[in-house]
Scaffold this active site. Structure first.
Site, short mmCIF file in Angstrom:
data_model
loop_
_atom_site.label_atom_id
_atom_site.label_comp_id
_atom_site.label_asym_id
_atom_site.label_seq_id
_atom_site.Cartn_x
_atom_site.Cartn_y
_atom_site.Cartn_z
N SER A 7 7.52 77.33 70.36
CA SER A 7 8.01 78.63 69.91
C SER A 7 9.24 79.06 70.71
O SER A 7 9.28 78.91 71.93
CB SER A 7 6.90 79.67 70.08
N GLY B 166 5.28 71.60 77.43
CA GLY B 166 5.92 71.66 78.74
C GLY B 166 6.57 70.36 79.14
O GLY B 166 5.90 69.43 79.60
N GLY C 115 10.42 71.46 73.12
CA GLY C 115 11.39 72.54 73.07
C GLY C 115 12.74 72.14 73.63
O GLY C 115 13.67 71.82 72.90
N CYS D 87 3.21 87.72 77.01
CA CYS D 87 3.86 89.04 77.01
C CYS D 87 3.18 89.95 78.03
O CYS D 87 1.98 89.85 78.26
CB CYS D 87 3.75 89.70 75.63
#
Lengths: 305, 272
Positions: free
Chosen positions: A19, A241, A263, A128
């Site tokens: 994401s 990761g 990512g 968050c």
């Protein structure tokens, strides 16, 4: 050959976007061959628009990058009306990613994504800050995780994933909190909190101060976190990761990961998923093995007396 | 919604030649695996060594020259880790390349008098631009400034290109004494360039800031080719934004993505 399953979700490949690293625009999918990307995990969306952090938002260190984008996004309404329609009819599952600062935010996001036909599963971004909990990330506290995930579970029967953070001491109690709240899978983890400064300017290198480290340098941290989560729970664990190559994917698989998110490697090669998928097929063929055979087959060293 | 340009491709390219320019820059000539079609000047590529060396993320580099087929080249100043590892590559090595990216200089100004304002390696996108304006060469000027004459990279190529070339050096070692913006002001004051022309600037941040301040004050039509720190170059990472102006084309959001909405911006569309 690369077919993978995450709970009820059937994927053509164990490779997923992480994401926030593939945006909200399907046009970058044009770099990939069909089937090489198993699922598209979208960037976190929040209820209200967020302008994100001041620049600079990215800096480098040996073996990785640090970012502090600050969840820049145009909010749920824009996501529903403008972004989501672009993703209908894709050949792969699309995973929405929900952010929030209170339980109610998450529930509203998950409830809205539940109604969107193009979203096949929902990943809950628990990194968050929890405004009611001293602004520590939800992902650091099993009770906060439980409150969020139980409420989200009630809001949808679509596959629900909890995305945890590596910025914790022990992964097991946090992974267990996800499992007991009804999560269908856990994504482990996220960027590793760091700080880069410039002594000449006496300022942090990033506009927001702290940043999240990603890239190959954090892979051993993610590997350990995935291992701890896999040992603790029976639901699928999705690794995230520092994966860059087919060998990295297979390492995560041996540790027990059901699938792997990629990512930072995409920044260097937007077709990274296709390169890694081709490499994976070749390695599995040459080694006469399968992802299923390798998954969770790690042999932990015995005690030496 | 703003999207990645449809002609962007990624793959590997073979280095066919490298040559140094002055003490701190070089031209990297590549052979692409397939043609990328007609290119507007001012677009860029993301480049990194294919052997995995160097920083984790690639570097955004302006396209210097493209033959319309598979031959493409880049004029690169060595400034840090990323450009240093590119400089160490030799013919026969390969690079990972994503190209073409970004929007390039506006085509709508073709029939108008236009002035390129370049500082140092900021000259790179203008060679193609000058050539594309061959039919308008009488209406085309390039003000090429640098600290000293040895940093006026590839001067021969710019001298041979269509249009009128004015060189400027801070130390006076060649041409006008002063920077490119001061040279522009002199050209206008002495009547060789009209202030109704369109001005396009590319170069180091101090030059661009000086240019932007002058262009705002004089109310000339101005475009900037910006360089910001980029993660991906393809619009997915949100790391490279430039603040948008409240009255410009991007006023619906406080940021524009420098990679896919730029790198060339109309000055009035951004806060700079």
């Amino acid at each position: 050959m690369l077919n993978t399953r995450i709970g009820s979700l059937e994927l053509s490949s164990p490779l997923l976007t992480a994401s926030g690293t593939f945006g909200h625009d399907p046009s970058a999918l044009a770099f990939l061959k069909p089937g090489d990307l198993g699922a598209l995990v979208l960037k976190t969306v929040t209820l209200e628009p967020r302008h994100g952090n001041p620049t600079p938002r990215m800096c480098e260190f040996t073996g990785g990058v640090m970012n502090s984008i600050g969840l820049e996004n145009r909010g749920l309404e824009h996501f529903q009306q403008v972004v989501a329609p672009d993703f209908s009819g894709l050949a792969m599952p699309v995973i929405g990613n929900a952010g929030g600062h209170a339980v109610d935010d998450y529930v509203a996001m998950v409830g809205a994504m539940h109604e969107m036909p193009c979203i096949q599963a929902i990943e809950v971004n628990l990194s968050c800050p929890n405004v009611a909990g001293g602004s520590l990330p939800f992902a650091t506290d099993p009770d906060a995780i439980q409150r969020v995930m139980q409420a989200c579970r009630e809001a949808t029967d679509k596959p629900l994933w909890a995305k945890l953070s590596p910025n914790v001491t022990r992964m097991a109690p946090l992974a267990l909190a996800c499992e007991s709240s009804g999560a269908d899978a856990i994504t482990v983890g996220n960027t590793v909190l760091g700080l880069a400064v410039d002594w000449r300017t006496r300022k942090p290198a990033l506009g927001a101060g702290f940043g999240g480290m990603s890239g190959p340098a954090i892979r051993p941290i993610a590997m350990r976190m995935v291992y701890e989560a896999v040992q603790a729970v029976n639901i699928p664990v999705i690794a995230c990761g520092g994966a860059q190559s087919a060998d990295d994917i297979l390492d995560f698989t041996v540790v027990g990961a059901a699938a792997v998110q990629i990512g930072t490697a995409v920044f260097r090669r937007p077709d990274a998923f296709s390169i890694i998928a081709a490499e994976l097929r070749q390695i599995l063929h040459q080694a006469s093995t399968t992802l299923d055979e390798l998954r969770g087959s790690l042999e932990w060293p015995g005690r030496v007396s | 919604m703003v999207s990645l340009s449809a002609d962007a491709r990624c793959g590997s390219a073979l280095i066919t030649n490298t040559r140094s320019c002055g003490n701190d820059a070089f031209v990297l000539e590549l052979q692409l695996s397939a043609p990328i079609g007609e290119l507007r000047a001012g677009r860029f590529a993301m480049l990194s060594p294919e052997n995995g060396a160097g920083p984790v993320i690639p570097r955004p580099i302006s396209i210097y020259d493209y033959d319309g087929g598979i031959k493409i080249s880049f004029l690169i100043q060595i400034l840090g880790r990323g450009t240093r590892v590119l400089a160490a590559l030799r013919p026969g090595h390969k690079v990972s390349i994503t190209v073409p990216l970004g929007n390039g200089f506006p085509e709508t100004i073709f029939n108008r008098e236009a002035v390129a304002v370049a500082g140092g390696v900021g000259c790179a996108p203008f060679l193609t631009w000058l050539r594309q304006r061959e039919a308008q060469s009488k209406n085309t000027h390039m003000i090429y400034g640098a600290r000293s004459a040895d940093r006026l990279y590839e001067l021969d190529a710019f001298q041979q290109a269509p249009g009128r070339l004015v060189c400027a050096t801070d130390d006076g070692s060649l041409g006008f004494v002063g920077n490119a913006v001061q040279a522009v002001q002199t050209e206008i004051a002495e009547g060789r360039i009209s202030s109704d022309a369109v001005f396009l600037a590319c170069g180091p941040a101090p030059l661009l800031h000086g240019f932007a301040a002058w262009a705002r004050e004089q109310k000339v039509e101005a475009y900037l080719s910006l360089e910001t720190y980029m993660g991906c170059g393809i619009g997915v990472c949100n790391a490279c934004p430039t603040p948008s102006s409240e009255s410009g084309a991007f006023s619906d959001w406080p940021w524009v993505k420098t990679c896919i909405q730029g790198p060339v911006f109309r000055l009035s569309d951004i806060r700079f």
